[in-house]
Design an enzyme around this catalytic site. Structure first.
Site, PDB file in Angstrom:
ATOM      1  N   HIS A  46       6.674  -0.333   7.757  1.00 11.58           N
ATOM      2  CA  HIS A  46       7.052   0.413   8.953  1.00 11.58           C
ATOM      3  C   HIS A  46       7.319  -0.550  10.110  1.00 11.58           C
ATOM      4  O   HIS A  46       7.214  -1.778   9.960  1.00 11.58           O
ATOM      5  CB  HIS A  46       5.998   1.456   9.321  1.00 11.58           C
ATOM      6  CG  HIS A  46       4.613   0.921   9.486  1.00 11.58           C
ATOM      7  ND1 HIS A  46       4.232   0.111  10.546  1.00 11.58           N
ATOM      8  CD2 HIS A  46       3.498   1.062   8.732  1.00 11.58           C
ATOM      9  CE1 HIS A  46       2.968  -0.205  10.448  1.00 11.58           C
ATOM     10  NE2 HIS A  46       2.486   0.349   9.343  1.00 11.58           N
ATOM     11  N   GLN A  49      -7.083 -14.386   0.191  1.00 11.11           N
ATOM     12  CA  GLN A  49      -5.953 -14.755   1.047  1.00 11.11           C
ATOM     13  C   GLN A  49      -5.931 -16.263   1.277  1.00 11.11           C
ATOM     14  O   GLN A  49      -4.859 -16.879   1.289  1.00 11.11           O
ATOM     15  CB  GLN A  49      -6.025 -14.022   2.386  1.00 11.11           C
ATOM     16  CG  GLN A  49      -4.793 -14.307   3.262  1.00 11.11           C
ATOM     17  CD  GLN A  49      -4.711 -13.410   4.475  1.00 11.11           C
ATOM     18  OE1 GLN A  49      -5.152 -12.273   4.450  1.00 11.11           O
ATOM     19  NE2 GLN A  49      -4.116 -13.920   5.551  1.00 11.11           N
ATOM     20  N   THR A  98       0.808  -1.220   0.000  1.00 12.45           N
ATOM     21  CA  THR A  98       0.000   0.000   0.000  1.00 12.45           C
ATOM     22  C   THR A  98       0.841   1.271   0.000  1.00 12.45           C
ATOM     23  O   THR A  98       0.314   2.363  -0.185  1.00 12.45           O
ATOM     24  CB  THR A  98      -0.934   0.021   1.223  1.00 12.45           C
ATOM     25  OG1 THR A  98      -0.155  -0.160   2.405  1.00 12.45           O
ATOM     26  CG2 THR A  98      -1.959  -1.099   1.127  1.00 12.45           C
ATOM     27  N   ASP A 151      -4.496 -10.770  14.191  1.00 15.04           N
ATOM     28  CA  ASP A 151      -5.694 -10.324  13.491  1.00 15.04           C
ATOM     29  C   ASP A 151      -5.922 -11.092  12.193  1.00 15.04           C
ATOM     30  O   ASP A 151      -6.984 -10.987  11.571  1.00 15.04           O
ATOM     31  CB  ASP A 151      -5.624  -8.816  13.209  1.00 15.04           C
ATOM     32  CG  ASP A 151      -4.447  -8.423  12.331  1.00 15.04           C
ATOM     33  OD1 ASP A 151      -3.454  -9.179  12.296  1.00 15.04           O
ATOM     34  OD2 ASP A 151      -4.518  -7.362  11.693  1.00 15.04           O
ATOM     35  N   LYS A 211      -9.438  -2.061  10.009  1.00 12.79           N
ATOM     36  CA  LYS A 211      -9.646  -0.812   9.281  1.00 12.79           C
ATOM     37  C   LYS A 211     -11.086  -0.333   9.471  1.00 12.79           C
ATOM     38  O   LYS A 211     -12.023  -1.123   9.495  1.00 12.79           O
ATOM     39  CB  LYS A 211      -9.386  -1.001   7.777  1.00 12.79           C
ATOM     40  CG  LYS A 211      -8.026  -1.595   7.440  1.00 12.79           C
ATOM     41  CD  LYS A 211      -6.895  -0.632   7.738  1.00 12.79           C
ATOM     42  CE  LYS A 211      -5.560  -1.124   7.183  1.00 12.79           C
ATOM     43  NZ  LYS A 211      -5.157  -2.441   7.646  1.00 12.79           N
ATOM     44  N   ARG A 256      -9.500   1.065   1.780  1.00 17.96           N
ATOM     45  CA  ARG A 256      -8.255   1.639   1.307  1.00 17.96           C
ATOM     46  C   ARG A 256      -8.471   2.359  -0.024  1.00 17.96           C
ATOM     47  O   ARG A 256      -9.367   2.044  -0.786  1.00 17.96           O
ATOM     48  CB  ARG A 256      -7.228   0.526   1.061  1.00 17.96           C
ATOM     49  CG  ARG A 256      -6.611  -0.055   2.310  1.00 17.96           C
ATOM     50  CD  ARG A 256      -5.667  -1.184   1.911  1.00 17.96           C
ATOM     51  NE  ARG A 256      -4.988  -1.741   3.059  1.00 17.96           N
ATOM     52  CZ  ARG A 256      -4.296  -2.875   3.011  1.00 17.96           C
ATOM     53  NH1 ARG A 256      -4.225  -3.554   1.889  1.00 17.96           N
ATOM     54  NH2 ARG A 256      -3.688  -3.333   4.080  1.00 17.96           N
ATOM     55  N   LYS A 294      -0.029   1.668  19.618  1.00 19.68           N
ATOM     56  CA  LYS A 294       0.275   0.774  18.510  1.00 19.68           C
ATOM     57  C   LYS A 294       1.734   0.958  18.092  1.00 19.68           C
ATOM     58  O   LYS A 294       2.217   2.072  17.971  1.00 19.68           O
ATOM     59  CB  LYS A 294      -0.651   1.078  17.328  1.00 19.68           C
ATOM     60  CG  LYS A 294      -0.676   0.008  16.264  1.00 19.68           C
ATOM     61  CD  LYS A 294      -1.774   0.301  15.240  1.00 19.68           C
ATOM     62  CE  LYS A 294      -1.849  -0.800  14.208  1.00 19.68           C
ATOM     63  NZ  LYS A 294      -2.913  -0.527  13.211  1.00 19.68           N
ATOM     64  N   LYS A 317       3.884   3.755  15.259  1.00 20.12           N
ATOM     65  CA  LYS A 317       3.228   5.039  15.053  1.00 20.12           C
ATOM     66  C   LYS A 317       3.712   6.030  16.103  1.00 20.12           C
ATOM     67  O   LYS A 317       3.850   5.692  17.279  1.00 20.12           O
ATOM     68  CB  LYS A 317       1.705   4.903  15.159  1.00 20.12           C
ATOM     69  CG  LYS A 317       1.088   3.938  14.160  1.00 20.12           C
ATOM     70  CD  LYS A 317       1.059   4.535  12.774  1.00 20.12           C
ATOM     71  CE  LYS A 317       0.304   3.616  11.816  1.00 20.12           C
ATOM     72  NZ  LYS A 317       0.267   4.156  10.444  1.00 20.12           N
ATOM     73  N   THR A 318       3.971   7.260  15.671  1.00 23.53           N
ATOM     74  CA  THR A 318       4.323   8.328  16.603  1.00 23.53           C
ATOM     75  C   THR A 318       3.451   9.529  16.276  1.00 23.53           C
ATOM     76  O   THR A 318       2.715   9.536  15.292  1.00 23.53           O
ATOM     77  CB  THR A 318       5.802   8.737  16.471  1.00 23.53           C
ATOM     78  OG1 THR A 318       5.986   9.386  15.197  1.00 23.53           O
ATOM     79  CG2 THR A 318       6.719   7.528  16.562  1.00 23.53           C
ATOM     80  N   HIS A 343       5.417  -3.683  10.954  1.00 28.93           N
ATOM     81  CA  HIS A 343       5.571  -4.899  10.157  1.00 28.93           C
ATOM     82  C   HIS A 343       6.748  -5.762  10.617  1.00 28.93           C
ATOM     83  O   HIS A 343       6.931  -6.871  10.103  1.00 28.93           O
ATOM     84  CB  HIS A 343       5.800  -4.550   8.676  1.00 28.93           C
ATOM     85  CG  HIS A 343       4.618  -3.908   8.013  1.00 28.93           C
ATOM     86  ND1 HIS A 343       4.550  -2.552   7.766  1.00 28.93           N
ATOM     87  CD2 HIS A 343       3.456  -4.437   7.546  1.00 28.93           C
ATOM     88  CE1 HIS A 343       3.409  -2.269   7.166  1.00 28.93           C
ATOM     89  NE2 HIS A 343       2.722  -3.392   7.029  1.00 28.93           N
TER      90      HIS A 343
END
Length: 414
Positions: A50, A180, A45, A201, A87, A91, A236, A239-240, A53
């Protein structure tokens, strides 16, 4: 803790990767018999993965370290659909060209973690567009869709949570779990894959694939998930306030990447040392018993070395040492260039901090000024209407902009 016999599951268990396994005894036995081929899927995506992952990437690394064969499955096909897991909205749909460019950019990171090649335990990267793009709709419905119960699909969290929040779930996204599952069955048939791994998840999607592989090909497949990683305070991972902590060098400097790990919460250090470094467990215990700040520096350096290379990691550590311990202006701090003519005319201090990426907007900068959070050349900004000019340049020819005590960017005229 479950007692495993195979080095692979022992390694995952000791370092804290295991959340669920579909058949622990069966997978343990399989891993003892010889190399197991396993995969994790990553959708493309964006041009970089990041920190969020990294659990998946490290699981593939542990798999290879234990003598098994990892497959990195890039979602060239599934990226066109979008995984609804976790989500609240669909997307943005990407073109084939953008997806292809993202995959090429992402691949560079995996080469730091895995050994690719043609050997029995060498990693390979596969794109699921190879088979998903070739599927015909009616045959897919008839041959694959009949194995899926809509009643059961509605019970999976990826669907149920979206519906409970009254958020739209498109028919396109609803098909993601079928695709999937088809990936798992296809890889089992064509590449000998026996195991799919992923975050917790993904459990429902993985179980669907296990069932489909058995129905279509009569193959016994396995699933293994890791916990969804959050910090000790519940935030999470990856993320910042300033955005995602990207793995690619062109998306985030090695220094800022190092600083992210240096500043993790105390309660997370040992867990992260086990998950994200190759430091032996005995040495991690010794680090845990010592100075927590030294353990954090070791964590930051080892993770950065793994992702960005040892030289970049050591340079980032040295830059931090000079900046914080010596109070020196380190040349290797992240920098941003501005036109000399713009500086001569004067650059508003709020605009300068936005340009440097230290704040997201001038409104954010204004709030930081009121809180005393912004500094120019180590002096707090008190006037939000202040203007930066050539007279603000240090002897090194830069202007040091700081947000708080730990984030710094050098403004360089060009």
């Amino acid at each position: 803790m479950t007692s495993y016999r195979s080095p692979f599951l022992k390694l995952l268990s000791e370092r804290g990767y295991i959340n669920q396994i579909s058949d622990p005894e069966g997978l343990d036995k399989l891993a003892l018999e010889g190399p197991v081929t396993a995969y994790i899927g990553f959708d493309a995506t964006g041009p970089s993965l990041h920190v969020g992952h990294m659990m998946g990437i490290m699981m593939l690394r542990r798999l290879q370290q234990a003598g098994h064969r990892p497959i990195v499955l890039m979602g060239g096909g599934t990226t066109k659909v979008g995984d609804p897991s976790g989500k609240d909205e669909a997307r943005q749909l990407l073109t084939d060209e953008i997806i292809g460019a993202n995959i090429a950019s992402i691949k560079k990171v995996f080469e730091s973690f895995l050994t690719f090649g043609n050997g029995p335990t060498d990693a390979v990267m596969v794109n699921n567009a190879e088979w998903l793009d070739e599927l015909k709709y009616i045959p897919l419905l008839r041959d694959i869709g009949r194995h899926f119960s809509v009643n059961r699909m509605l019970t999976f969290d990826s669907v149920k949570l979206r519906l409970e929040r009254d958020q739209p779930l498109s028919f396109l996204e609803f098909n993601y779990m079928i695709l999937q599952a088809y990936d798992f069955a296809e890889l089992a048939k064509t590449r000998g894959v026996r195991l799919q791994m992923g975050g917790s998840d993904q459990w429902g999607n993985i179980v669907n694939g296990i069932d489909l592989g058995r129905r279509l090909h009569g193959i016994e497949l396995y699933g293994l998930t890791c916990p969804l990683l959050t910090t000790a305070s519940g935030a999470k991972m990856g993320k910042t306030a300033q955005g995602a902590v990207w793995l690619n060098e062109d998306m985030l400097s090695a220094y800022d990447f190092w600083q992210y790990w240096r500043n993790v919460e105390d309660d997370d250090v040992v867990k992260f040392l086990k998950l994200f470094t190759d430091i032996p467990l005995g040495e991690i215990d010794a680090l845990a018993a010592g100075d927590i700040n030294e353990a954090k520096k070791r964590l930051a350096t080892e993770v950065t070395a793994l992702v960005r290379g040892r030289d970049a990691a050591e340079q980032a550590a040295e830059t931090a040492r000079k900046t914080f311990e010596e109070g020196a202006l380190a040349e290797n701090l992240p920098g941003v260039t501005v036109a000399s003519s713009d500086l001569s005319a004067g650059i508003g201090v709020l605009t300068a901090f936005v340009t440097a990426g230290l704040v997201g907007s001038t409104s954010d900068a204004r709030r930081q000024v009121k809180a005393g959070g912004l500094k120019v050349n180590d002096v707090a900004v008190s006037d939000e209407r202040a203007v930066l000019k050539p007279s603000d340049l240090t002897p090194e020819g830069v202007i040091k902009l700081s947000l708080g005590k730990k984030r710094h960017v050098l403004l360089r005229p060009k």
